[in-house]
Design an enzyme around this catalytic site. Structure first.
Site, PDB file in Angstrom:
ATOM      1  N   TYR A 266       4.218  12.161 -11.387  1.00  0.00           N
ATOM      2  CA  TYR A 266       3.885  13.127 -10.338  1.00  0.00           C
ATOM      3  C   TYR A 266       4.779  14.361 -10.296  1.00  0.00           C
ATOM      4  O   TYR A 266       4.505  15.282  -9.540  1.00  0.00           O
ATOM      5  CB  TYR A 266       3.906  12.435  -8.969  1.00  0.00           C
ATOM      6  CG  TYR A 266       2.930  11.286  -8.896  1.00  0.00           C
ATOM      7  CD1 TYR A 266       1.561  11.525  -8.819  1.00  0.00           C
ATOM      8  CD2 TYR A 266       3.361   9.972  -8.946  1.00  0.00           C
ATOM      9  CE1 TYR A 266       0.649  10.487  -8.781  1.00  0.00           C
ATOM     10  CE2 TYR A 266       2.461   8.915  -8.907  1.00  0.00           C
ATOM     11  CZ  TYR A 266       1.118   9.181  -8.827  1.00  0.00           C
ATOM     12  OH  TYR A 266       0.218   8.146  -8.786  1.00  0.00           O
TER      13      TYR A 266
ATOM     14  N   ARG B 209      -7.425   2.160 -11.983  1.00  0.00           N
ATOM     15  CA  ARG B 209      -7.374   3.530 -11.460  1.00  0.00           C
ATOM     16  C   ARG B 209      -8.499   4.411 -12.002  1.00  0.00           C
ATOM     17  O   ARG B 209      -8.732   5.507 -11.519  1.00  0.00           O
ATOM     18  CB  ARG B 209      -6.038   4.184 -11.797  1.00  0.00           C
ATOM     19  CG  ARG B 209      -4.864   3.568 -11.079  1.00  0.00           C
ATOM     20  CD  ARG B 209      -3.617   4.406 -11.287  1.00  0.00           C
ATOM     21  NE  ARG B 209      -2.423   3.670 -10.946  1.00  0.00           N
ATOM     22  CZ  ARG B 209      -1.916   3.585  -9.722  1.00  0.00           C
ATOM     23  NH1 ARG B 209      -2.517   4.201  -8.715  1.00  0.00           N
ATOM     24  NH2 ARG B 209      -0.821   2.900  -9.495  1.00  0.00           N
TER      25      ARG B 209
ATOM     26  N   ASN C   4      -7.214  13.811  -1.481  1.00  0.00           N
ATOM     27  CA  ASN C   4      -6.609  12.932  -2.472  1.00  0.00           C
ATOM     28  C   ASN C   4      -6.440  11.585  -1.762  1.00  0.00           C
ATOM     29  O   ASN C   4      -5.464  11.378  -1.056  1.00  0.00           O
ATOM     30  CB  ASN C   4      -5.259  13.467  -2.949  1.00  0.00           C
ATOM     31  CG  ASN C   4      -4.638  12.583  -4.016  1.00  0.00           C
ATOM     32  OD1 ASN C   4      -5.031  11.434  -4.188  1.00  0.00           O
ATOM     33  ND2 ASN C   4      -3.648  13.100  -4.722  1.00  0.00           N
TER      34      ASN C   4
ATOM     35  N   ASP D 128     -17.860   6.192   3.040  1.00  0.00           N
ATOM     36  CA  ASP D 128     -18.861   6.304   4.099  1.00  0.00           C
ATOM     37  C   ASP D 128     -18.552   7.469   5.042  1.00  0.00           C
ATOM     38  O   ASP D 128     -19.464   8.175   5.481  1.00  0.00           O
ATOM     39  CB  ASP D 128     -18.965   4.999   4.888  1.00  0.00           C
ATOM     40  CG  ASP D 128     -19.657   3.897   4.108  1.00  0.00           C
ATOM     41  OD1 ASP D 128     -20.266   4.184   3.056  1.00  0.00           O
ATOM     42  OD2 ASP D 128     -19.586   2.731   4.552  1.00  0.00           O
TER      43      ASP D 128
ATOM     44  N   HIS E 258      -9.806   3.876  -5.145  1.00  0.00           N
ATOM     45  CA  HIS E 258     -10.345   2.830  -6.000  1.00  0.00           C
ATOM     46  C   HIS E 258     -11.070   1.713  -5.254  1.00  0.00           C
ATOM     47  O   HIS E 258     -11.706   0.881  -5.888  1.00  0.00           O
ATOM     48  CB  HIS E 258      -9.216   2.268  -6.866  1.00  0.00           C
ATOM     49  CG  HIS E 258      -8.359   3.360  -7.428  1.00  0.00           C
ATOM     50  ND1 HIS E 258      -8.827   4.264  -8.360  1.00  0.00           N
ATOM     51  CD2 HIS E 258      -7.091   3.736  -7.145  1.00  0.00           C
ATOM     52  CE1 HIS E 258      -7.875   5.129  -8.648  1.00  0.00           C
ATOM     53  NE2 HIS E 258      -6.816   4.829  -7.917  1.00  0.00           N
TER      54      HIS E 258
ATOM     55  N   ARG F 215      -4.839   6.235 -17.022  1.00  0.00           N
ATOM     56  CA  ARG F 215      -3.883   5.300 -16.429  1.00  0.00           C
ATOM     57  C   ARG F 215      -4.439   3.880 -16.487  1.00  0.00           C
ATOM     58  O   ARG F 215      -5.330   3.586 -17.269  1.00  0.00           O
ATOM     59  CB  ARG F 215      -3.561   5.758 -15.002  1.00  0.00           C
ATOM     60  CG  ARG F 215      -2.858   7.139 -15.040  1.00  0.00           C
ATOM     61  CD  ARG F 215      -2.277   7.572 -13.766  1.00  0.00           C
ATOM     62  NE  ARG F 215      -1.275   6.631 -13.278  1.00  0.00           N
ATOM     63  CZ  ARG F 215      -0.854   6.623 -12.025  1.00  0.00           C
ATOM     64  NH1 ARG F 215      -1.336   7.473 -11.141  1.00  0.00           N
ATOM     65  NH2 ARG F 215       0.054   5.762 -11.626  1.00  0.00           N
TER      66      ARG F 215
ATOM     67  N   PRO G 271      -2.123   7.530   0.933  1.00  0.00           N
ATOM     68  CA  PRO G 271      -0.864   6.800   0.877  1.00  0.00           C
ATOM     69  C   PRO G 271       0.071   7.252  -0.244  1.00  0.00           C
ATOM     70  O   PRO G 271      -0.360   7.498  -1.363  1.00  0.00           O
ATOM     71  CB  PRO G 271      -1.272   5.343   0.669  1.00  0.00           C
ATOM     72  CG  PRO G 271      -2.729   5.312   0.476  1.00  0.00           C
ATOM     73  CD  PRO G 271      -3.277   6.649   0.795  1.00  0.00           C
ATOM     74  N   ASN G 272       1.314   7.368   0.121  1.00  0.00           N
ATOM     75  CA  ASN G 272       2.437   7.650  -0.767  1.00  0.00           C
ATOM     76  C   ASN G 272       2.498   9.075  -1.284  1.00  0.00           C
ATOM     77  O   ASN G 272       3.441   9.427  -1.988  1.00  0.00           O
ATOM     78  CB  ASN G 272       2.479   6.659  -1.942  1.00  0.00           C
ATOM     79  CG  ASN G 272       2.689   5.251  -1.466  1.00  0.00           C
ATOM     80  OD1 ASN G 272       3.608   4.987  -0.709  1.00  0.00           O
ATOM     81  ND2 ASN G 272       1.807   4.351  -1.865  1.00  0.00           N
TER      82      ASN G 272
ATOM     83  N   ALA H  58      -4.350   5.685  -3.521  1.00  0.00           N
ATOM     84  CA  ALA H  58      -4.754   4.312  -3.858  1.00  0.00           C
ATOM     85  C   ALA H  58      -6.105   3.927  -3.253  1.00  0.00           C
ATOM     86  O   ALA H  58      -6.833   3.114  -3.821  1.00  0.00           O
ATOM     87  CB  ALA H  58      -3.686   3.323  -3.415  1.00  0.00           C
TER      88      ALA H  58
ATOM     89  N   GLU I  50     -12.542  15.850  -4.416  1.00  0.00           N
ATOM     90  CA  GLU I  50     -11.487  14.850  -4.620  1.00  0.00           C
ATOM     91  C   GLU I  50     -10.515  15.368  -5.673  1.00  0.00           C
ATOM     92  O   GLU I  50     -10.934  15.865  -6.720  1.00  0.00           O
ATOM     93  CB  GLU I  50     -12.122  13.536  -5.081  1.00  0.00           C
ATOM     94  CG  GLU I  50     -11.121  12.415  -5.250  1.00  0.00           C
ATOM     95  CD  GLU I  50     -11.814  11.099  -5.569  1.00  0.00           C
ATOM     96  OE1 GLU I  50     -12.472  10.545  -4.668  1.00  0.00           O
ATOM     97  OE2 GLU I  50     -11.704  10.647  -6.718  1.00  0.00           O
TER      98      GLU I  50
ATOM     99  N   HIS J   9      -6.800  14.511  -7.828  1.00  0.00           N
ATOM    100  CA  HIS J   9      -5.737  13.586  -8.243  1.00  0.00           C
ATOM    101  C   HIS J   9      -4.725  14.350  -9.074  1.00  0.00           C
ATOM    102  O   HIS J   9      -5.112  15.095  -9.988  1.00  0.00           O
ATOM    103  CB  HIS J   9      -6.306  12.408  -9.037  1.00  0.00           C
ATOM    104  CG  HIS J   9      -7.245  11.587  -8.223  1.00  0.00           C
ATOM    105  ND1 HIS J   9      -6.806  10.713  -7.253  1.00  0.00           N
ATOM    106  CD2 HIS J   9      -8.597  11.561  -8.187  1.00  0.00           C
ATOM    107  CE1 HIS J   9      -7.855  10.173  -6.673  1.00  0.00           C
ATOM    108  NE2 HIS J   9      -8.952  10.677  -7.200  1.00  0.00           N
ATOM    109  N   ILE J  10      -3.465  14.191  -8.758  1.00  0.00           N
ATOM    110  CA  ILE J  10      -2.394  14.886  -9.467  1.00  0.00           C
ATOM    111  C   ILE J  10      -2.323  14.405 -10.915  1.00  0.00           C
ATOM    112  O   ILE J  10      -2.228  15.202 -11.844  1.00  0.00           O
ATOM    113  CB  ILE J  10      -1.050  14.677  -8.730  1.00  0.00           C
ATOM    114  CG1 ILE J  10      -1.126  15.338  -7.341  1.00  0.00           C
ATOM    115  CG2 ILE J  10       0.114  15.234  -9.552  1.00  0.00           C
ATOM    116  CD1 ILE J  10      -0.006  14.950  -6.396  1.00  0.00           C
ATOM    117  N   SER J  11      -2.399  13.105 -11.099  1.00  0.00           N
ATOM    118  CA  SER J  11      -2.374  12.542 -12.455  1.00  0.00           C
ATOM    119  C   SER J  11      -3.800  12.369 -12.959  1.00  0.00           C
ATOM    120  O   SER J  11      -4.756  12.418 -12.191  1.00  0.00           O
ATOM    121  CB  SER J  11      -1.661  11.187 -12.454  1.00  0.00           C
ATOM    122  OG  SER J  11      -2.437  10.220 -11.766  1.00  0.00           O
TER     123      SER J  11
ATOM    124  N   ARG K  46       8.915   9.478  -5.881  1.00  0.00           N
ATOM    125  CA  ARG K  46       8.259   8.385  -6.599  1.00  0.00           C
ATOM    126  C   ARG K  46       7.800   8.808  -7.992  1.00  0.00           C
ATOM    127  O   ARG K  46       7.315   9.911  -8.180  1.00  0.00           O
ATOM    128  CB  ARG K  46       7.075   7.854  -5.796  1.00  0.00           C
ATOM    129  CG  ARG K  46       5.923   8.850  -5.696  1.00  0.00           C
ATOM    130  CD  ARG K  46       4.777   8.349  -4.869  1.00  0.00           C
ATOM    131  NE  ARG K  46       3.983   7.378  -5.571  1.00  0.00           N
ATOM    132  CZ  ARG K  46       2.669   7.411  -5.670  1.00  0.00           C
ATOM    133  NH1 ARG K  46       1.983   8.376  -5.109  1.00  0.00           N
ATOM    134  NH2 ARG K  46       2.027   6.487  -6.319  1.00  0.00           N
TER     135      ARG K  46
END
Length: 142
Positions: free
Chosen positions: A22, A110, A73, A86, A79, A106, A9-10, A76, A97, A99-101, A17
């Site tokens: 980001y 997160r 990625n 699964d 978490h 954070r 998402p996003n 949200a 996995e 993550h950009i940040s 954003r």
């Protein structure tokens, strides 16, 4: 080698954003950067982005016998999505996995990834370059 890059998402809102977190580059530039690197490395990449948890789960399930690796990625969903965890654990396809940040710098919520347990590794905080490292990491596993 064939890799599926899944973004949650996003991620489609990159460049719009929270630019302070980001950056200014958009989703298409992220995909293009990965595509160019994959070409240099002699592998094929496909992309999937969804804001819907069930669609991400279904896409992970479709990787069996089709892909040699997954870069994910979960955004949200990282978490709290036991469903994505699964799905990752149910397919015999190695996943990394990304993550950009830096999720560990954070908000407290997160800092915990439930989905990382279904992955061979996690890269966090290196911006778009984290996807390149994940691509190289998956190639290195084979």
């Amino acid at each position: 080698m064939k890799i599926l890059v899944i973004n949650g998402p996003n991620i489609n809102m990159l460049g719009i954003r929270e630019k302070n977190i980001y950056g200014d580059n958009d989703y298409n530039s992220l995909c293009e950067m990965i595509r160019k690197e994959a070409h240099k490395l002699g592998c094929k990449v496909d992309f999937f982005q969804s804001n819907i948890e069930g669609e991400i789960i279904t896409e992970i399930q479709k990787t069996i016998g089709v892909y040699d690796g997954i870069i994910i990625n979960p955004a949200a969903y990282t978490h709290y999505s036991i469903g994505i965890l699964d799905a990752l654990k149910s397919v015999d396809v190695p996943a990394i996995e990304v993550h950009i940040s830096n999720i560990h710098k954070r908000e407290d919520f997160r800092k915990k990834s439930v989905t990382a347990e279904g992955c061979v590794g996690q890269i966090s905080g290196l911006g778009f370059y984290g996807y390149i490292l994940a691509l190289r990491g998956l190639i290195n596993l084979k």
